[in-house]
Design a protein around this motif. Sequence first.
Motif, mmCIF file in Angstrom:
data_model
loop_
_atom_site.group_PDB
_atom_site.id
_atom_site.type_symbol
_atom_site.label_atom_id
_atom_site.label_comp_id
_atom_site.label_asym_id
_atom_site.label_seq_id
_atom_site.Cartn_x
_atom_site.Cartn_y
_atom_site.Cartn_z
ATOM 1 N N ALA A 29 0.839 -1.208 0.000
ATOM 2 C CA ALA A 29 0.000 0.000 0.000
ATOM 3 C C ALA A 29 0.870 1.254 0.000
ATOM 4 O O ALA A 29 0.556 2.241 -0.688
ATOM 5 C CB ALA A 29 -0.933 -0.008 1.203
ATOM 6 N N HIS A 30 1.962 1.225 0.759
ATOM 7 C CA HIS A 30 2.852 2.387 0.833
ATOM 8 C C HIS A 30 3.579 2.597 -0.486
ATOM 9 O O HIS A 30 3.783 3.743 -0.916
ATOM 10 C CB HIS A 30 3.847 2.194 1.973
ATOM 11 N N TYR A 31 3.961 1.504 -1.151
ATOM 12 C CA TYR A 31 4.528 1.605 -2.496
ATOM 13 C C TYR A 31 3.528 2.265 -3.438
ATOM 14 O O TYR A 31 3.862 3.188 -4.204
ATOM 15 C CB TYR A 31 4.921 0.223 -3.038
ATOM 16 N N ALA A 32 2.276 1.777 -3.414
ATOM 17 C CA ALA A 32 1.263 2.329 -4.311
ATOM 18 C C ALA A 32 1.008 3.804 -4.011
ATOM 19 O O ALA A 32 0.788 4.608 -4.926
ATOM 20 C CB ALA A 32 -0.029 1.524 -4.191
ATOM 21 N N HIS A 33 1.052 4.169 -2.736
ATOM 22 C CA HIS A 33 0.863 5.564 -2.346
ATOM 23 C C HIS A 33 2.001 6.435 -2.876
ATOM 24 O O HIS A 33 1.767 7.491 -3.480
ATOM 25 C CB HIS A 33 0.794 5.652 -0.823
ATOM 26 N N PRO A 73 -3.976 6.098 -2.154
ATOM 27 C CA PRO A 73 -4.135 6.669 -0.814
ATOM 28 C C PRO A 73 -3.075 6.125 0.150
ATOM 29 O O PRO A 73 -2.424 5.115 -0.131
ATOM 30 C CB PRO A 73 -5.535 6.198 -0.394
ATOM 31 N N PRO A 74 -2.898 6.770 1.312
ATOM 32 C CA PRO A 74 -1.969 6.260 2.312
ATOM 33 C C PRO A 74 -2.484 4.980 2.961
ATOM 34 O O PRO A 74 -3.652 4.599 2.788
ATOM 35 C CB PRO A 74 -1.876 7.399 3.327
ATOM 36 N N VAL A 75 -1.608 4.328 3.708
ATOM 37 C CA VAL A 75 -1.892 2.988 4.221
ATOM 38 C C VAL A 75 -3.147 2.958 5.087
ATOM 39 O O VAL A 75 -3.974 2.040 4.975
ATOM 40 C CB VAL A 75 -0.687 2.446 5.017
ATOM 41 N N ASP A 76 -3.325 3.947 5.956
ATOM 42 C CA ASP A 76 -4.483 3.905 6.854
ATOM 43 C C ASP A 76 -5.795 3.985 6.087
ATOM 44 O O ASP A 76 -6.820 3.460 6.538
ATOM 45 C CB ASP A 76 -4.394 5.004 7.916
ATOM 46 N N TYR A 77 -5.795 4.592 4.903
ATOM 47 C CA TYR A 77 -7.008 4.630 4.080
ATOM 48 C C TYR A 77 -7.386 3.229 3.596
ATOM 49 O O TYR A 77 -8.572 2.918 3.433
ATOM 50 C CB TYR A 77 -6.813 5.545 2.873
ATOM 51 N N ALA A 136 8.505 0.222 4.485
ATOM 52 C CA ALA A 136 9.016 0.489 3.144
ATOM 53 C C ALA A 136 9.231 1.985 2.988
ATOM 54 O O ALA A 136 8.998 2.764 3.921
ATOM 55 C CB ALA A 136 8.040 -0.041 2.091
ATOM 56 N N ASP A 137 9.675 2.373 1.794
ATOM 57 C CA ASP A 137 9.995 3.775 1.537
ATOM 58 C C ASP A 137 9.043 4.433 0.554
ATOM 59 O O ASP A 137 9.236 5.582 0.168
ATOM 60 C CB ASP A 137 11.428 3.899 1.013
ATOM 61 N N GLY A 138 8.000 3.723 0.107
ATOM 62 C CA GLY A 138 7.076 4.277 -0.869
ATOM 63 C C GLY A 138 7.559 4.152 -2.299
ATOM 64 O O GLY A 138 6.894 4.630 -3.216
ATOM 65 N N TYR A 139 8.687 3.497 -2.493
ATOM 66 C CA TYR A 139 9.231 3.333 -3.837
ATOM 67 C C TYR A 139 9.237 1.873 -4.281
ATOM 68 O O TYR A 139 8.973 1.567 -5.436
ATOM 69 C CB TYR A 139 10.657 3.889 -3.901
ATOM 70 N N ALA A 140 9.546 0.966 -3.337
ATOM 71 C CA ALA A 140 9.673 -0.447 -3.685
ATOM 72 C C ALA A 140 9.115 -1.316 -2.555
ATOM 73 O O ALA A 140 8.791 -0.831 -1.472
ATOM 74 C CB ALA A 140 11.140 -0.797 -3.964
ATOM 75 N N ASP A 141 9.019 -2.600 -2.829
ATOM 76 C CA ASP A 141 8.466 -3.578 -1.881
ATOM 77 C C ASP A 141 9.592 -4.055 -0.965
ATOM 78 O O ASP A 141 10.159 -5.126 -1.160
ATOM 79 C CB ASP A 141 7.865 -4.737 -2.677
ATOM 80 N N ARG A 142 9.909 -3.262 0.068
ATOM 81 C CA ARG A 142 11.138 -3.462 0.831
ATOM 82 C C ARG A 142 11.085 -4.606 1.837
ATOM 83 O O ARG A 142 12.081 -5.273 2.079
ATOM 84 C CB ARG A 142 11.489 -2.166 1.581
ATOM 85 N N HIS A 143 9.955 -4.779 2.510
ATOM 86 C CA HIS A 143 9.847 -5.753 3.607
ATOM 87 C C HIS A 143 10.921 -5.516 4.667
ATOM 88 O O HIS A 143 11.573 -6.439 5.143
ATOM 89 C CB HIS A 143 9.897 -7.187 3.079
ATOM 90 N N TRP A 144 11.080 -4.246 5.032
ATOM 91 C CA TRP A 144 11.985 -3.867 6.105
ATOM 92 C C TRP A 144 11.323 -4.083 7.466
ATOM 93 O O TRP A 144 10.090 -4.150 7.574
ATOM 94 C CB TRP A 144 12.351 -2.387 5.981
ATOM 95 N N GLY A 150 11.359 2.215 7.751
ATOM 96 C CA GLY A 150 10.916 2.943 6.576
ATOM 97 C C GLY A 150 10.170 4.203 6.944
ATOM 98 O O GLY A 150 10.445 4.821 7.988
ATOM 99 N N THR A 151 9.197 4.574 6.120
ATOM 100 C CA THR A 151 8.512 5.855 6.302
ATOM 101 C C THR A 151 6.998 5.707 6.500
ATOM 102 O O THR A 151 6.263 6.677 6.382
ATOM 103 C CB THR A 151 8.774 6.778 5.095
ATOM 104 N N ILE A 152 6.525 4.509 6.795
ATOM 105 C CA ILE A 152 5.098 4.325 7.069
ATOM 106 C C ILE A 152 4.753 4.999 8.398
ATOM 107 O O ILE A 152 5.495 4.885 9.380
ATOM 108 C CB ILE A 152 4.724 2.833 7.106
ATOM 109 N N ASN A 153 3.627 5.674 8.426
ATOM 110 C CA ASN A 153 3.143 6.324 9.650
ATOM 111 C C ASN A 153 2.395 5.286 10.481
ATOM 112 O O ASN A 153 1.189 5.092 10.334
ATOM 113 C CB ASN A 153 2.224 7.494 9.284
#
Length: 272
Positions: free
Chosen positions: A184-188, A194-198, A215-223, A228-231
């Motif tokens: 979801a964060h990648y797609a955002h 929309p952002p993940v909470d949506y 993740a960072d919103g760019y790729a499917d990181r699985h960190w 990453g930058t998910i809220n």
Amino acid sequence: MTDLPVLGAALSINGFKVHRELMLARPRDLELQDFISADLLNGNWQESVDTALKLLDGHEGRRGIHGPFWGFTLDAMDPEVRSIVKKRLLQGLDVCERLGGTHMVVHSPFSTWDYNNLDNYDRGRERKIELCQETMGPAVKRAEDIGCELVIENIEDKDPNDRLRLAQSFGSTAVKVSIDTGHAHYAHGSTGAPPVDYYVKAAGDMLAHVHLQDADGYADRHWALGEGTINWPSVFEALSKIGSKPRLIIELRDHNGVPESIAKMAALGLAQ
């Protein structure tokens, strides 16, 4: 602390062996990921399940598997391809039954291309759902019979409601929605979704399963969570407002990050 959601994990059988003490310390939900392999499903998967069941002695959380997905989609137009997909889904549910599993993850068929083009065709959306119903029909019936839920995970989904409408179209308690936070964060970040909470809010009480990864919103990181930058506060706040009690499954590229992820969410007062 006791009212906070308990985080589970997606692990291989060997990964569960490494993190067994952590997974047994609380009723943590488990997703075994060995059974995405067609080679294993066509082979002696029963031995792998029996090995897992021995390790699971004392485990109190819910358990399930990530279903097969490599090389196919749920909306395959070729009837011969659909026959293979039907076979793979039923093989996965055979595993679930023997394991005592209550969920199997399947991948959403909605792509970024679909977002821009489905409405460009007469009955484009309807046809996509019809193909998925044809493909998944036998698996839905089987899942109903064994008390398992097929949870449809977002992959490229830009509109979180597409997957919701697909799940609802079956009219079955055995078909629910899954959210992968990193997808979801990648797609955002990369496609304007929309952002993940949506995604959580859109799913509502149809949400039965969540893959937690950063993740960072760019790729499917699985960190690990927090890298990453998910809220995360917004995600867990949205989760707290739905009544379905979805499985909250940490799904990382490096399983060694599971304890760290739990600790970080606990430090934020979001989960345990």
